[in-house]
Design a protein around this motif. Structure first.
Motif, mmCIF file in Angstrom:
data_model
loop_
_atom_site.group_PDB
_atom_site.id
_atom_site.type_symbol
_atom_site.label_atom_id
_atom_site.label_comp_id
_atom_site.label_asym_id
_atom_site.label_seq_id
_atom_site.Cartn_x
_atom_site.Cartn_y
_atom_site.Cartn_z
ATOM 1 N N ALA A 1 12.969 12.055 -0.644
ATOM 2 C CA ALA A 1 14.083 12.970 -0.910
ATOM 3 C C ALA A 1 14.740 13.483 0.369
ATOM 4 N N ALA A 2 14.020 13.465 1.483
ATOM 5 C CA ALA A 2 14.508 14.091 2.714
ATOM 6 C C ALA A 2 15.888 13.601 3.156
ATOM 7 N N PRO A 3 16.165 12.283 3.206
ATOM 8 C CA PRO A 3 17.498 11.856 3.667
ATOM 9 C C PRO A 3 18.634 12.315 2.760
ATOM 10 N N LEU A 4 18.331 12.609 1.516
ATOM 11 C CA LEU A 4 19.376 12.989 0.558
ATOM 12 C C LEU A 4 19.756 14.461 0.665
ATOM 13 N N LEU A 5 18.964 15.237 1.404
ATOM 14 C CA LEU A 5 19.189 16.682 1.449
ATOM 15 C C LEU A 5 20.568 17.013 2.011
ATOM 16 N N PRO B 1 -2.544 12.773 -6.584
ATOM 17 C CA PRO B 1 -1.263 13.452 -6.837
ATOM 18 C C PRO B 1 -0.671 14.073 -5.584
ATOM 19 N N ARG B 2 -1.517 14.635 -4.717
ATOM 20 C CA ARG B 2 -1.000 15.240 -3.488
ATOM 21 C C ARG B 2 -0.316 14.190 -2.606
ATOM 22 N N SER B 3 -0.889 12.997 -2.525
ATOM 23 C CA SER B 3 -0.278 11.923 -1.734
ATOM 24 C C SER B 3 1.072 11.519 -2.318
ATOM 25 N N LEU B 4 1.156 11.481 -3.628
ATOM 26 C CA LEU B 4 2.416 11.120 -4.269
ATOM 27 C C LEU B 4 3.475 12.203 -4.060
ATOM 28 N N LEU B 5 3.067 13.446 -4.029
ATOM 29 C CA LEU B 5 4.025 14.522 -3.755
ATOM 30 C C LEU B 5 4.588 14.392 -2.342
ATOM 31 N N LEU B 6 3.759 13.960 -1.403
ATOM 32 C CA LEU B 6 4.242 13.724 -0.043
ATOM 33 C C LEU B 6 5.260 12.586 -0.026
ATOM 34 N N VAL B 7 4.992 11.530 -0.787
ATOM 35 C CA VAL B 7 5.946 10.418 -0.887
ATOM 36 C C VAL B 7 7.275 10.920 -1.446
ATOM 37 N N LEU B 8 7.223 11.749 -2.474
ATOM 38 C CA LEU B 8 8.443 12.297 -3.066
ATOM 39 C C LEU B 8 9.232 13.084 -2.021
ATOM 40 N N ASP C 1 0.861 -1.176 0.000
ATOM 41 C CA ASP C 1 0.000 0.000 0.000
ATOM 42 C C ASP C 1 0.898 1.227 0.000
ATOM 43 N N LEU C 2 0.284 2.387 -0.042
ATOM 44 C CA LEU C 2 1.057 3.624 -0.175
ATOM 45 C C LEU C 2 2.023 3.816 0.985
ATOM 46 N N ARG C 3 1.575 3.534 2.205
ATOM 47 C CA ARG C 3 2.416 3.762 3.386
ATOM 48 C C ARG C 3 3.617 2.819 3.393
ATOM 49 N N ARG C 4 3.417 1.566 3.002
ATOM 50 C CA ARG C 4 4.534 0.621 2.979
ATOM 51 C C ARG C 4 5.549 1.018 1.894
ATOM 52 N N CYS C 5 5.050 1.452 0.743
ATOM 53 C CA CYS C 5 5.955 1.912 -0.320
ATOM 54 C C CYS C 5 6.743 3.130 0.147
ATOM 55 N N GLN C 6 6.070 4.035 0.839
ATOM 56 C CA GLN C 6 6.739 5.222 1.346
ATOM 57 C C GLN C 6 7.832 4.837 2.333
#
Length: 469
Positions: A88-92, A77-84, A6-11
Motif C-alpha cells: 500500500a505504501a506507494p499508493l499513499l 497473519p503479522r507477516s501478511l499485515l507487513l506485506v499489506l 516465497d513471502l519476500r519475493r511476493c512482497q
C-alpha cells in the motif's frame, strides 16, 4: 522447477506492481482538472500502459502469495499485515485512481461545512474549483451517504480549508484507517468461523480490489467495512451493545451495512434456544441501533434527509444488470411505440429488489450458514442485484466471505472473480474507448511477458552433453 516463490519475493513483486501503479497514475489517473492530460498524449499513453503493467504484476504477486499461504509453511497473519503495508505504501501519495468519487466526497464535506443541504442539492450548488472536479454526471446529484461519513468529510474540509492536495491525502488516510480496521477484524472473525486467519487476510485484505479501490481510490466503503468488521468482532465477544453501535455507524456511512444487525441477532441467539432470549436480543439490538442513529444524526446536524436519499443509487445514470435490462427493454418498447417504455427501468429495478429480498430470506431461513458467512452472501446479493454496481461493491460481501468461507473452492472462485474485476476500470475512472482498451491490454501483456521471462530465467538449465565421435 518453476518460478521460485516465497513471502519476500511476493512482497517485492507486489511492491513493484503498486509502484508502477503510482507512477502511471501521475499522468493517467483521476487527476485534478489543471493536471489533466489529453488521452492521446505521450505521457498519458505511457501512464496507462504503466498502470496496467502494475496491475498485472500486483495480481500475479497476490496469486503467488496465495500459494504460499496454502503451502506447508504458511506465513503468520503479522507477516501478511507487513506485506499489506508494503504494497500500500506507494499508493499513499499517488493521485486518485480508478474513480473520481473522492472529489465528490470532498465537495460534499465542503457543502456540509458551508451549511448547504447535501440531501437536496448536488455539488454544483457549492460552486468553485472543488465542485468543478466532480464528475459531470454527479454535479446535480444529492449525496447517498449517511451522516457519519458526512461528519468525517466536513471535519476534513474544515481542517484542509478546501485545499485539494491536503483533502485528497486526508481522504486516503481515512480510507487506510478503514482498511486497517478490516485487517484487524479478519483474523478474529476467521477464528470464530473456523477458517484460516492467514487465508482470510490474503483474500479479504491483500486482495487487489482493496488496494486498487479502497486505498488508491480512497472509497468510503473502506470505513463502512472497517466499522462493520470490528462491530461484528465486538458483538460476538463481550461487548454486544458496542458491536451494535459500531455496525449502526457503518450503516450511517453506507446503508448496506445495516444487514450486519441481522448477523448480530444471529450471533447472540445462536445455540440459546428459548424464544425469550431471541426477543430480548432483537429488542436490545433495535434499541441500541435506534439510539445510535438518533444521536449520530443529531450530532451531524444534517437532518434525516439521508432516508430519502437512499433512492439516489436508483439514478438512471448508474449501471447494473437490472439497469441494463431496463434500458434494453425500454428501448425495445420505444421502438414498438409502446407507452410502457418509461416504466421499463423502474420495473427492472423493482424486480432486482424482489430477487434480492428472496435471496436474503433463502440465505437466512433456508440455507442458514454461519452468521458471518450469511452476511457476506447477503451483501454480495445486494451488490449484484441492486440498482447500481461498481467493482469495489464486490468487497462488501467478499470481505466477510473471506473471513468465513467454509471451503477452499469458494475462496478460489471468489479470488478468480476478484482478479477479473481488478482489470475492468480505467485509472482515470472515465469510460473506456477502443484506443484506451488497447493500451491497457498492452500494459498487461507486457507484464505477462516480463513474468514469463523471469520464470524462464529461474528454471535450471539442462547440462549440455558433449558429442562423442
Amino acid at each position: 522447477m518453476g518460478f521460485p516463490v516465497d513471502l519476500r519475493r511476493c512482497q517485492a513483486l507486489g511492491l513493484a506492481g503498486t509502484a508502477f501503479l503510482a507512477l502511471g497514475g501521475e499522468t493517467a489517473g483521476a487527476l485534478p482538472a489543471h493536471d489533466f492530460l489529453a488521452p492521446g498524449s505521450v505521457q498519458a499513453v505511457l501512464g496507462l500502459v504503466g498502470v496496467y503493467f502494475g496491475v498485472v504484476l500486483l495480481i500475479a504477486a497476490w496469486v503467488l502469495l496465495g500459494g504460499v499461504v496454502r503451502g506447508p509453511e504458511p506465513p503468520t497473519p503479522r507477516s501478511l499485515l507487513l506485506v499489506l503495508a508494503v504494497w500500500a505504501a506507494p499508493l499513499l501519495l499517488a493521485p486518485p485512481l480508478f474513480s473520481r468519487d473522492v472529489y465528490s466526497y470532498l465537495a460534499q464535506g465542503a457543502m456540509v461545512d458551508a451549511h448547504i443541504d447535501v440531501y437536496a442539492y448536488g455539488p454544483a450548488q457549492l460552486g468553485g474549483p472543488l465542485a468543478d472536479e466532480v464528475a459531470p454526471v454527479w454535479q446535480q446529484t444529492a449525496t447517498p451517504y449517511g451522516p457519519v461519513f458526512l461528519v468525517v468529510a466536513s471535519v476534513l474540509s474544515a481542517l484542509t480549508r478546501g485545499q485539494l492536495p491536503a483533502g485528497l491525502l486526508g481522504m486516503r488516510l481515512i480510507a487506510l484507517l478503514g482498511v486497517a480496521l478490516m485487517a484487524a477484524a479478519l483474523p478474529r472473525l476467521a477464528r470464530h468461523s473456523g477458517a484460516d486467519p492467514a487465508a482470510a487476510l490474503w483474500l479479504g485484505a491483500l486482495n487487489p480490489l482493496v488496494l486498487l479501490h479502497l486505498v488508491a481510490g480512497a472509497h468510503n466503503d473502506a470505513i463502512m467495512l472497517g466499522l462493520l468488521g470490528v462491530g461484528l468482532v465486538a458483538a460476538r465477544g463481550r461487548w454486544p451493545v458496542l458491536g451494535v453501535v459500531l455496525i449502526t455507524l457503518a450503516a450511517l456511512v453506507k446503508a448496506p451495512a445495516a444487514l450486519g444487525l441481522v448477523a448480530v441477532v444471529a450471533l447472540r441467539s445462536r445455540g440459546r434456544g428459548p424464544r425469550a432470549v431471541l426477543r430480548h436480543t432483537v429488542t436490545t439490538t433495535t434499541a441500541a441501533a435506534a439510539a445510535t442513529t438518533v444521536a449520530a444524526t443529531a450530532a451531524a446536524g444534517t437532518g434525516y434527509g439521508w432516508i430519502a436519499a437512499l433512492k439516489t443509487p436508483v439514478s438512471p445514470h448508474n449501471w447494473s444488470p437490472t439497469s441494463l435490462l431496463g434500458r434494453v427493454t425500454g428501448a425495445a418498447l420505444d421502438q414498438l411505440g409502446s407507452g410502457l417504455a418509461p416504466f421499463a427501468l423502474p420495473a427492472w429495478h423493482a424486480a432486482g429488489l424482489l430477487v434480492t429480498a428472496a435471496l436474503l430470506l433463502f440465505i437466512w431461513l433456508r440455507l442458514r450458514p454461519g452468521p458471518v458467512y450469511a452476511l457476506g452472501l447477503s451483501l454480495a446479493a445486494v451488490a449484484v442485484f441492486g440498482p447500481a454496481v461498481r467493482p469495489w461493491y464486490a468487497l462488501w460481501g467478499l470481505f466477510l466471505i473471506a473471513a468465513a468461507a467454509p471451503t477452499g473452492s469458494v475462496r478460489t472462485r471468489v479470488a478468480a472473480a476478484s482478479a477479473v474485476l481488478a482489470l475492468t476500470v480505467l485509472p482515470s475512472g472515465a469510460p473506456a474507448d477502443v484506443e484506451q482498451v488497447i493500451l491497457a491490454v498492452s500494459g498487461g501483456v507486457l507484464a505477462l511477458v516480463v513474468l514469463w521471462q523471469a520464470h524462464q530465467a529461474a528454471r535450471p538449465q539442462s547440462p549440455v552433453r558433449e558429442r562423442t565421435a
